[in-house]
Design a protein around this motif. Structure first.
Motif, mmCIF file in Angstrom:
data_model
loop_
_atom_site.group_PDB
_atom_site.id
_atom_site.type_symbol
_atom_site.label_atom_id
_atom_site.label_comp_id
_atom_site.label_asym_id
_atom_site.label_seq_id
_atom_site.Cartn_x
_atom_site.Cartn_y
_atom_site.Cartn_z
ATOM 1 N N GLY A 33 -2.089 -8.260 -4.881
ATOM 2 C CA GLY A 33 -2.420 -6.773 -4.905
ATOM 3 C C GLY A 33 -2.217 -5.920 -6.300
ATOM 4 N N GLY A 34 -2.824 -4.821 -6.431
ATOM 5 C CA GLY A 34 -2.356 -4.130 -7.748
ATOM 6 C C GLY A 34 -3.526 -4.259 -8.411
ATOM 7 N N GLY A 35 -4.281 -3.016 -8.853
ATOM 8 C CA GLY A 35 -5.222 -2.943 -9.844
ATOM 9 C C GLY A 35 -6.613 -3.632 -9.572
ATOM 10 N N GLY A 83 1.177 -3.800 -9.129
ATOM 11 C CA GLY A 83 1.608 -2.341 -8.960
ATOM 12 C C GLY A 83 0.152 -1.442 -8.807
ATOM 13 N N SER A 84 0.668 -0.672 -7.879
ATOM 14 C CA SER A 84 -0.314 0.282 -7.492
ATOM 15 C C SER A 84 -0.996 0.874 -8.638
ATOM 16 C CB SER A 84 0.075 1.420 -6.463
ATOM 17 O OG SER A 84 -0.950 2.028 -5.824
ATOM 18 N N GLY A 85 -2.217 0.884 -8.770
ATOM 19 C CA GLY A 85 -3.033 1.649 -10.028
ATOM 20 C C GLY A 85 -2.688 0.892 -11.355
ATOM 21 N N LEU A 94 -4.437 -0.939 1.795
ATOM 22 C CA LEU A 94 -3.316 -0.163 1.492
ATOM 23 C C LEU A 94 -3.258 1.504 1.767
ATOM 24 C CD1 LEU A 94 -0.124 -0.165 1.353
ATOM 25 C CD2 LEU A 94 -0.400 -0.105 -1.177
ATOM 26 N N PHE A 110 4.263 -1.443 4.800
ATOM 27 C CA PHE A 110 4.366 -1.903 3.574
ATOM 28 C C PHE A 110 5.461 -0.864 2.916
ATOM 29 C CE2 PHE A 110 2.909 -1.979 -0.884
ATOM 30 C CZ PHE A 110 3.252 -3.455 -1.118
ATOM 31 N N GLU A 156 2.329 -8.786 -7.146
ATOM 32 C CA GLU A 156 2.134 -7.524 -7.095
ATOM 33 C C GLU A 156 1.655 -6.933 -8.533
ATOM 34 O OE1 GLU A 156 0.990 -4.394 -6.440
ATOM 35 O OE2 GLU A 156 2.214 -4.112 -4.927
ATOM 36 N N TYR A 201 3.645 -12.275 -2.181
ATOM 37 C CA TYR A 201 2.980 -11.368 -2.457
ATOM 38 C C TYR A 201 3.251 -11.162 -4.139
ATOM 39 C CZ TYR A 201 1.015 -6.586 -1.711
ATOM 40 O OH TYR A 201 0.186 -5.478 -1.946
ATOM 41 N N VAL A 218 -5.053 -7.058 -1.450
ATOM 42 C CA VAL A 218 -4.437 -5.797 -0.832
ATOM 43 C C VAL A 218 -5.115 -4.790 -1.865
ATOM 44 C CG1 VAL A 218 -2.512 -4.300 -0.400
ATOM 45 C CG2 VAL A 218 -2.312 -6.523 -0.273
ATOM 46 N N MET A 219 -5.727 -3.745 -1.514
ATOM 47 C CA MET A 219 -6.683 -2.609 -2.243
ATOM 48 C C MET A 219 -6.217 -1.367 -1.700
ATOM 49 S SD MET A 219 -10.225 -4.304 -2.908
ATOM 50 C CE MET A 219 -10.816 -2.982 -4.031
ATOM 51 N N GLY A 220 -5.668 -0.535 -2.537
ATOM 52 C CA GLY A 220 -5.445 0.657 -2.083
ATOM 53 C C GLY A 220 -6.095 1.814 -3.024
ATOM 54 N N THR A 221 -5.523 2.025 -4.353
ATOM 55 C CA THR A 221 -6.064 3.078 -5.196
ATOM 56 C C THR A 221 -7.388 3.213 -5.134
ATOM 57 O OG1 THR A 221 -4.092 2.673 -6.536
ATOM 58 C CG2 THR A 221 -5.658 4.177 -7.409
HETATM 59 C C1 1GP Z 1 0.026 -1.764 -4.327
HETATM 60 O O1 1GP Z 1 -0.879 -3.903 -4.220
HETATM 61 C C2 1GP Z 1 -1.121 -2.753 -3.770
HETATM 62 O O2 1GP Z 1 1.049 -2.011 -3.816
HETATM 63 C C3 1GP Z 1 -2.494 -1.982 -4.122
HETATM 64 O O3 1GP Z 1 -2.547 -1.695 -5.484
HETATM 65 O O4 1GP Z 1 -3.571 0.624 -5.303
HETATM 66 O O5 1GP Z 1 -3.871 -0.719 -7.280
HETATM 67 O O6 1GP Z 1 -5.036 -0.976 -5.270
HETATM 68 P P1 1GP Z 1 -3.744 -0.575 -5.711
#
Ligand code: 1GP
Length: 233
Positions: free
Chosen positions: A204-206, A178-180, A24, A79, A176, A174, A225-228
């Motif tokens: 996703g999230g964390g 939450g991001s971070g 992400l 997204f 989630e 999905y 899903v990986m972002g942070t």
């Molecule tokens: C956020 O699920 C995604 O909507 C990704 O989360 O940034 O924590 O990896 P992270």
């Protein structure tokens, strides 16, 4: 574009027990001039790029999608946190309905407003049952949507919410955090939801490391899903 190309390829991957990984990218913090460097650093298992955030400055999403498209052949899915983030330059859009919450704006409001952009679009539209689960800190989704995440302890309610999404005709669920998020979605939740539904499951999230990835895949996530983690590294 083949109709439902992404959903069909997801079904194929799932039947082959392949595991998918989406990275992400938040256009608000992404430096488009570093796109090649960024793409080279991504894990070889990366199968998709997602672009979006809870709030993104106008026109930044499109510029980021164009920059990514120039250097990558991975499918790019929006997204979007809201209707302003829709650009025709991507391959598809996660049409997210926040079914864990009870804010009509994020259940159907933004969706109605996006129709003028989607009516004649070639974007593949993926109706997504988006379920926010507590991740140990207040997430941007919680803040922006003004809805509460579901409790980790309330597995039955989460399963019922996911199934209600499937019964409504959503193409995927999905989960989630939450991001971070401090901690990712609990594996008990992932496996309970996976067992109940017959549509693909995104989580996703964390998620920060290989152990967490492996646990989530083993519990039944089809796509992570990986972002942070990649934003910070
Ligand atoms: C956020 O699920 C995604 O909507 C990704 O989360 O940034 O924590 O990896 P992270």
């Amino acid at each position: 574009m083949v109709k439902n190309k992404f959903i069909q390829s997801l079904a194929t991957s799932i039947s082959k027990k392949e595991k998918l990984l989406a990275i992400l990218i938040d256009p608000d913090v992404f430096d488009n001039s570093e796109v090649e460097y960024f793409l080279n650093k991504l894990p070889y298992q990366t199968t998709h790029l997602f672009v979006g955030g809870s709030t993104v400055e106008k026109d930044k999403t499109e510029a980021t999608v164009i920059a990514l498209k120039t250097h990558s052949s991975l499918p790019i899915f929006l997204f979007p946190g809201d209707v302003t983030q829709i650009t025709q330059k991507a391959d598809g859009i996660l049409f997210l309905s926040l079914i864990s919450g009870r804010n009509p704006e994020y259940l159907i409001g933004q969706h109605v407003r996006s129709v003028s952009k989607l009516r004649d679009s070639s974007l593949e539209i993926l109706a997504t049952g988006y379920i926010l689960i507590e991740g140990g800190n207040e997430s941007a989704v919680e803040r922006v949507s003004e809805t509460k995440p579901m409790s980790h302890n309330d597995i039955q309610a989460i399963v019922d919410t996911a199934l209600a999404g499937e019964f409504l005709g959503m193409k995927l669920i999905y989960l989630e955090a939450g991001s971070g998020a401090k901690f990712p979605v609990n594996t008990n939740i992932i496996s309970a939801v996976k067992e109940a539904i017959n549509i693909p499951l995104f989580v996703g999230g964390g998620i920060k490391n290989e152990v967490q990835k492996k646990e989530a895949y083993n519990a039944g996530a089809d796509l992570l899903v990986m972002g942070t983690f990649f934003e910070n590294n």
